[in-house]
Design an enzyme around this catalytic site. Structure first.
Site, short mmCIF file in Angstrom:
data_model
loop_
_atom_site.label_atom_id
_atom_site.label_comp_id
_atom_site.label_asym_id
_atom_site.label_seq_id
_atom_site.Cartn_x
_atom_site.Cartn_y
_atom_site.Cartn_z
N SER A 84 0.82 -1.20 0.00
CA SER A 84 0.00 0.00 0.00
C SER A 84 0.86 1.26 0.00
O SER A 84 2.08 1.22 0.21
CB SER A 84 -0.93 0.01 1.22
OG SER A 84 -0.20 0.34 2.38
N CYS A 85 0.20 2.39 -0.18
CA CYS A 85 0.92 3.67 -0.20
C CYS A 85 1.16 4.20 1.21
O CYS A 85 1.74 5.27 1.37
CB CYS A 85 0.13 4.69 -1.02
SG CYS A 85 -1.45 5.15 -0.28
N ASP A 86 0.72 3.50 2.22
CA ASP A 86 0.90 3.93 3.60
C ASP A 86 2.27 3.50 4.09
O ASP A 86 2.58 2.31 4.14
CB ASP A 86 -0.21 3.30 4.47
CG ASP A 86 -0.25 3.90 5.87
OD1 ASP A 86 0.79 4.39 6.34
OD2 ASP A 86 -1.33 3.85 6.50
N ASN A 135 -6.60 0.32 -0.09
CA ASN A 135 -5.87 0.72 -1.30
C ASN A 135 -6.21 -0.15 -2.50
O ASN A 135 -5.49 -0.15 -3.50
CB ASN A 135 -4.36 0.70 -1.08
CG ASN A 135 -3.78 2.06 -0.75
OD1 ASN A 135 -2.57 2.22 -0.67
ND2 ASN A 135 -4.61 3.07 -0.53
#
EC number: 4.1.1.17
Length: 407
Positions: free
Chosen positions: A342-344, A382
């Site tokens: 994910s982009c986290d 996401n």
């Protein structure tokens, strides 16, 4: 190669890693990653060992940790009963033919509608720990049997649970008497020593507390019919934990020595202990980078779609790891930070874990002891899908839900 790296490179698979989930067997599974490879034989073996270790204790599987239909079906076929935390879980059990009258509803705080539906379905035993819950139960499940959850010391567990639930010892007696006044049936007492408990003494202390409550209520003319030992029975990951035999020795002695009488039903609610070691999370490497001198490995599974417990413990939870590389135990190993897709940026599972220096995009990482709190926590954050369960070992006749693969 340093001595430390050489030692790491020579490590064998943990002894508790199921043979059906060996790297060779997993390499033969033709399924897109990420997936959770499940060996139902391990589930069956763990159940058999648990029931044999503590004679006379009935098993109520805590299905919140893994409610996959194949796991539930396997345990039901073996004679296990179940513990639920929601009406949704009860409905899942009903769909596979489990009788609601054999189920415990141990969540101490429940929606009124859920109480009413469970009672209509035939469930008759409800956990509680507060006066407010008793009034709900008296209204929506009149005459039901109730068992109180005691707050006990859970400081030696990886996941302490005492802040959110549990009545203090001095409150429990009055609450059980109030239950009788409200027309409910004072039925039993339960406790939870915390998830992944690391000391056997926690169970002895908890049984002692339950014994004191049994004795006090006996003076009030209340004879309880159930003592529920709750959960907390640990599974094997990387860190050493008490063995089932050690826990059983402690519990059997405590039950003999610390109770004024033995309730007719002795129950336990194992969850993680039965299923964690039965599965391996299989993920693919999406990227390998070096950032500020630190090796990073990016996988197609992360905290939000299966590995949330690595976040909950602030990376203190160590899972056994292996890779699909045939040179895994032959080449030097390097420390890696292992993160999700994910982009986290907080979606990072492991720091400083030693993996083969040759690992690259397309290789697979095998995360062992991943059968508990993975599928049940997984989300679509996401847009990344949760892992699919894939049965690779064990009895399949009663398992319609999961994809079945024979390597």
């Amino acid at each position: 190669m340093t001595a430390a790296l050489a030692d790491q490179a020579r490590l064998d698979l943990p002894a508790h890693w199921p043979a059906a989930l060996s790297p060779r067997a997993l390499a033969a599974v033709d399924a897109p990653t990420p997936f959770l490879a499940v060996d139902l034989t391990t589930v069956a073996d763990r159940y058999a060992a648990f029931t044999a270790a503590i004679p006379g204790v009935s098993t109520f599987y805590a299905m919140k940790c893994n409610s996959a239909e194949d796991v539930l079906g396997t345990l039901a076929a073996l004679g296990s009963s179940f513990e639920v935390a929601s009406i949704g879980e009860l409905r899942m059990l009903q769909e596979i033919g489990v009788d609601a009258s054999e189920v415990l509803y141990s969540n101490p705080i429940k929606p009124p509608a859920a109480i009413a539906e469970a009672r209509r379905a035939g469930l008759w035993r409800f956990g509680f720990d507060s006066e407010g819950e008793l009034h709900k139960l008296a209204q929506y499940a009149p005459g039901a049997a109730v068992y109180i959850r005691l707050r006990v010391d859970d400081s030696t567990s990886l996941f302490p649970l005492s802040r959110k639930f549990g009545a203090e010892a001095h409150e429990a007696r009055a609450l059980m008497l109030l239950a009788r006044e409200l027309g409910l049936r004072p039925y039993g007492v339960t406790f939870h020593v915390g998830s992944q408990c690391s000391t056997t003494s926690a169970w002895r202390q908890a049984v002692a507390a339950a014994g004191r409550l049994l004795a006090a209520l006996h003076e009030d003319g209340v004879h309880l019919e159930m003592l529920d030992l709750g959960g907390g029975f640990p599974a094997r990951y990387v860190e050493r934990v008490p063995s089932l035999a050690q826990i059983a020795d402690t519990l059997n002695a405590a039950l003999d020595e610390l109770l004024p009488y033995r309730p007719a039903l002795l129950a336990a609610e194992p969850g993680r202990h039965l299923v964690a070691e039965s599965a391996v999370m299989v993920a693919s490497v999406l990227g390998r980078e070096v950032r500020a001198g630190e090796n990073w490995l990016y996988l197609d599974v992360g905290a939000y779609n299966g590995m949330m417990e690595t976040q909950q413990t602030v990376q203190q939870w160590r899972f056994p790891l292996w890779t699909s590389r045939t040179d895994h135990a032959l080449v030097p190993h390097l420390p890696f930070t292992v993160t999700g897709p994910s982009c986290d940026s907080s979606d990072t599972m492991f720091y400083g874990v030693n993996l083969p220096s040759t690992i690259e995009v397309g290789d697979r990482l095998y995360i062992g002891s991943a059968g508990a709190y993975t599928l049940s926590y997984a989300s679509h954050f996401n847009g990344f899908p949760p892992p699919e369960p894939v049965v690779v070992g064990g009895p399949h006749a009663h398992v319609p839900a999961a994809r079945q693969v024979t390597p």
